[in-house]
Design a protein around this motif. Structure first.
Motif, mmCIF file in Angstrom:
data_model
loop_
_atom_site.group_PDB
_atom_site.id
_atom_site.type_symbol
_atom_site.label_atom_id
_atom_site.label_comp_id
_atom_site.label_asym_id
_atom_site.label_seq_id
_atom_site.Cartn_x
_atom_site.Cartn_y
_atom_site.Cartn_z
ATOM 1 N N ILE A 5 0.862 -1.177 0.000
ATOM 2 C CA ILE A 5 0.000 0.000 0.000
ATOM 3 C C ILE A 5 0.900 1.228 0.000
ATOM 4 C CG2 ILE A 5 -1.959 -1.101 1.154
ATOM 5 C CD1 ILE A 5 -1.119 0.341 3.708
ATOM 6 N N ALA A 6 0.375 2.301 -0.559
ATOM 7 C CA ALA A 6 1.099 3.575 -0.580
ATOM 8 C C ALA A 6 0.279 4.595 0.191
ATOM 9 C CB ALA A 6 1.308 4.054 -2.006
ATOM 10 N N ILE A 7 0.949 5.332 1.053
ATOM 11 C CA ILE A 7 0.312 6.409 1.809
ATOM 12 C C ILE A 7 0.921 7.707 1.295
ATOM 13 C CG2 ILE A 7 -0.123 7.379 4.080
ATOM 14 C CD1 ILE A 7 0.488 4.464 5.119
ATOM 15 N N VAL A 8 0.072 8.559 0.726
ATOM 16 C CA VAL A 8 0.527 9.816 0.142
ATOM 17 C C VAL A 8 0.028 10.957 1.015
ATOM 18 C CG1 VAL A 8 0.511 11.267 -1.915
ATOM 19 C CG2 VAL A 8 0.400 8.791 -2.161
ATOM 20 N N HIS A 9 0.949 11.846 1.396
ATOM 21 C CA HIS A 9 0.615 13.000 2.234
ATOM 22 C C HIS A 9 0.884 14.277 1.449
ATOM 23 C CE1 HIS A 9 1.692 15.971 5.540
ATOM 24 N NE2 HIS A 9 0.400 15.748 5.662
ATOM 25 N N GLY A 10 -0.100 15.151 1.382
ATOM 26 C CA GLY A 10 0.064 16.414 0.682
ATOM 27 C C GLY A 10 0.012 17.579 1.649
ATOM 28 N N TRP A 11 0.751 18.647 1.329
ATOM 29 C CA TRP A 11 0.721 19.849 2.158
ATOM 30 C C TRP A 11 1.073 21.065 1.326
ATOM 31 C CZ3 TRP A 11 4.643 16.341 2.305
ATOM 32 C CH2 TRP A 11 5.918 16.802 2.034
ATOM 33 N N HIS A 14 -0.327 23.976 5.271
ATOM 34 C CA HIS A 14 -0.735 23.033 6.311
ATOM 35 C C HIS A 14 -1.046 21.700 5.625
ATOM 36 C CE1 HIS A 14 -4.903 23.418 4.996
ATOM 37 N NE2 HIS A 14 -4.665 24.710 4.889
ATOM 38 N N SER A 15 -1.297 20.696 6.411
ATOM 39 C CA SER A 15 -1.552 19.364 5.869
ATOM 40 C C SER A 15 -2.840 19.346 5.048
ATOM 41 C CB SER A 15 -1.663 18.354 7.006
ATOM 42 O OG SER A 15 -2.034 17.098 6.500
ATOM 43 N N ASN A 16 -2.776 18.733 3.882
ATOM 44 C CA ASN A 16 -3.968 18.519 3.056
ATOM 45 C C ASN A 16 -4.498 17.100 3.221
ATOM 46 O OD1 ASN A 16 -3.870 21.105 2.047
ATOM 47 N ND2 ASN A 16 -2.661 20.535 0.267
ATOM 48 N N GLY A 17 -3.919 16.360 4.139
ATOM 49 C CA GLY A 17 -4.415 15.031 4.453
ATOM 50 C C GLY A 17 -3.662 13.916 3.761
ATOM 51 N N PHE A 18 -4.071 12.712 4.081
ATOM 52 C CA PHE A 18 -3.453 11.497 3.587
ATOM 53 C C PHE A 18 -4.421 10.761 2.682
ATOM 54 C CE2 PHE A 18 -1.484 12.399 7.627
ATOM 55 C CZ PHE A 18 -0.140 12.147 7.389
ATOM 56 N N THR A 19 -3.880 10.075 1.693
ATOM 57 C CA THR A 19 -4.671 9.133 0.905
ATOM 58 C C THR A 19 -3.931 7.801 0.917
ATOM 59 O OG1 THR A 19 -3.606 9.854 -1.136
ATOM 60 C CG2 THR A 19 -5.729 10.848 -0.606
ATOM 61 N N VAL A 20 -4.681 6.726 1.001
ATOM 62 C CA VAL A 20 -4.108 5.383 1.042
ATOM 63 C C VAL A 20 -4.545 4.658 -0.223
ATOM 64 C CG1 VAL A 20 -4.022 3.209 2.319
ATOM 65 C CG2 VAL A 20 -4.186 5.378 3.555
ATOM 66 N N HIS A 21 -3.570 4.060 -0.914
ATOM 67 C CA HIS A 21 -3.830 3.362 -2.167
ATOM 68 C C HIS A 21 -3.301 1.943 -2.078
ATOM 69 C CE1 HIS A 21 -4.589 7.248 -4.163
ATOM 70 N NE2 HIS A 21 -3.588 7.686 -3.420
ATOM 71 N N GLU A 22 -4.112 0.981 -2.502
ATOM 72 C CA GLU A 22 -3.627 -0.391 -2.608
ATOM 73 C C GLU A 22 -2.930 -0.515 -3.956
ATOM 74 O OE1 GLU A 22 -5.167 -5.011 -2.510
ATOM 75 O OE2 GLU A 22 -6.562 -3.399 -2.077
ATOM 76 N N LYS A 44 0.590 19.526 -7.213
ATOM 77 C CA LYS A 44 0.249 20.692 -8.017
ATOM 78 C C LYS A 44 1.352 21.713 -7.803
ATOM 79 C CE LYS A 44 -4.696 20.000 -8.128
ATOM 80 N NZ LYS A 44 -5.010 18.888 -7.304
ATOM 81 N N ASP A 45 1.193 22.914 -8.342
ATOM 82 C CA ASP A 45 2.250 23.922 -8.269
ATOM 83 C C ASP A 45 2.724 24.192 -6.848
ATOM 84 O OD1 ASP A 45 2.314 24.178 -10.979
ATOM 85 O OD2 ASP A 45 0.871 25.820 -11.023
ATOM 86 N N PHE A 46 1.795 24.461 -5.940
ATOM 87 C CA PHE A 46 2.187 24.805 -4.579
ATOM 88 C C PHE A 46 1.776 23.734 -3.569
ATOM 89 C CE2 PHE A 46 1.860 28.857 -6.799
ATOM 90 C CZ PHE A 46 3.137 29.345 -6.578
ATOM 91 N N ASP A 47 1.308 22.626 -4.050
ATOM 92 C CA ASP A 47 0.890 21.526 -3.180
ATOM 93 C C ASP A 47 1.897 20.399 -3.342
ATOM 94 O OD1 ASP A 47 -0.494 19.816 -1.524
ATOM 95 O OD2 ASP A 47 -1.975 19.269 -3.024
ATOM 96 N N LYS A 48 2.817 20.263 -2.420
ATOM 97 C CA LYS A 48 3.854 19.240 -2.486
ATOM 98 C C LYS A 48 3.391 17.984 -1.758
ATOM 99 C CE LYS A 48 6.387 21.791 -4.894
ATOM 100 N NZ LYS A 48 6.388 21.523 -6.321
ATOM 101 N N CYS A 49 3.910 16.846 -2.171
ATOM 102 C CA CYS A 49 3.503 15.568 -1.595
ATOM 103 C C CYS A 49 4.717 14.709 -1.270
ATOM 104 C CB CYS A 49 2.619 14.799 -2.576
ATOM 105 S SG CYS A 49 1.048 15.583 -2.919
ATOM 106 N N ALA A 50 4.501 13.778 -0.375
ATOM 107 C CA ALA A 50 5.482 12.757 -0.033
ATOM 108 C C ALA A 50 4.718 11.440 0.097
ATOM 109 C CB ALA A 50 6.193 13.100 1.269
ATOM 110 N N TYR A 51 5.440 10.338 -0.004
ATOM 111 C CA TYR A 51 4.767 9.043 0.102
ATOM 112 C C TYR A 51 5.648 8.041 0.837
ATOM 113 C CZ TYR A 51 7.803 7.222 -3.585
ATOM 114 O OH TYR A 51 8.892 6.820 -4.306
ATOM 115 N N VAL A 52 5.012 7.001 1.333
ATOM 116 C CA VAL A 52 5.710 5.862 1.919
ATOM 117 C C VAL A 52 4.990 4.601 1.427
ATOM 118 C CG1 VAL A 52 4.389 5.842 4.073
ATOM 119 C CG2 VAL A 52 6.652 4.866 4.031
ATOM 120 N N VAL A 53 5.781 3.583 1.114
ATOM 121 C CA VAL A 53 5.232 2.298 0.676
ATOM 122 C C VAL A 53 5.356 1.319 1.828
ATOM 123 C CG1 VAL A 53 5.516 0.370 -0.929
ATOM 124 C CG2 VAL A 53 5.802 2.711 -1.736
#
Length: 80
Positions: A5-11, A14-22, A44-53
């Motif tokens: 599963i991948a957990i993607v966090h956007g900010w 402030h935090s834009n929340g997490f999404t979980v993908h199988e 997006k332009d000003f919305d950066k994200c990080a992920y963990v598998v």
């Protein structure tokens, strides 16, 4: 055989929340590529994200609920 599963966090500011993908990948390398693609789709332009598998083995079982820290980091706290 492990599942991933991948957990993607956007900010932005402030935090834009997490999404979980199988993920459909079979290997960890392919799972990281798929998660990176998902991250790039969300950025997006000003919305950066990080992920963990996180790898999930088919035989894993935990007799208790996960803590928020365990859900976010993907690491289980050792209990005695």
């Amino acid at each position: 055989m492990s599942r991933f599963i991948a957990i993607v966090h956007g900010w932005h500011v402030h935090s834009n929340g997490f999404t979980v993908h199988e993920l459909q990948s079979i290997t960890l390398e392919d799972a990281n590529k798929e998660a990176c693609w998902l991250k790039e789709q969300r950025e997006k332009d000003f919305d950066k994200c990080a992920y963990v598998v996180v790898a999930i083995d088919d035989t894993e079982y935990l007799p208790r609920r996960l803590t928020w820290r365990e859900r976010i980091t993907g690491y289980l706290k050792a209990t005695s």
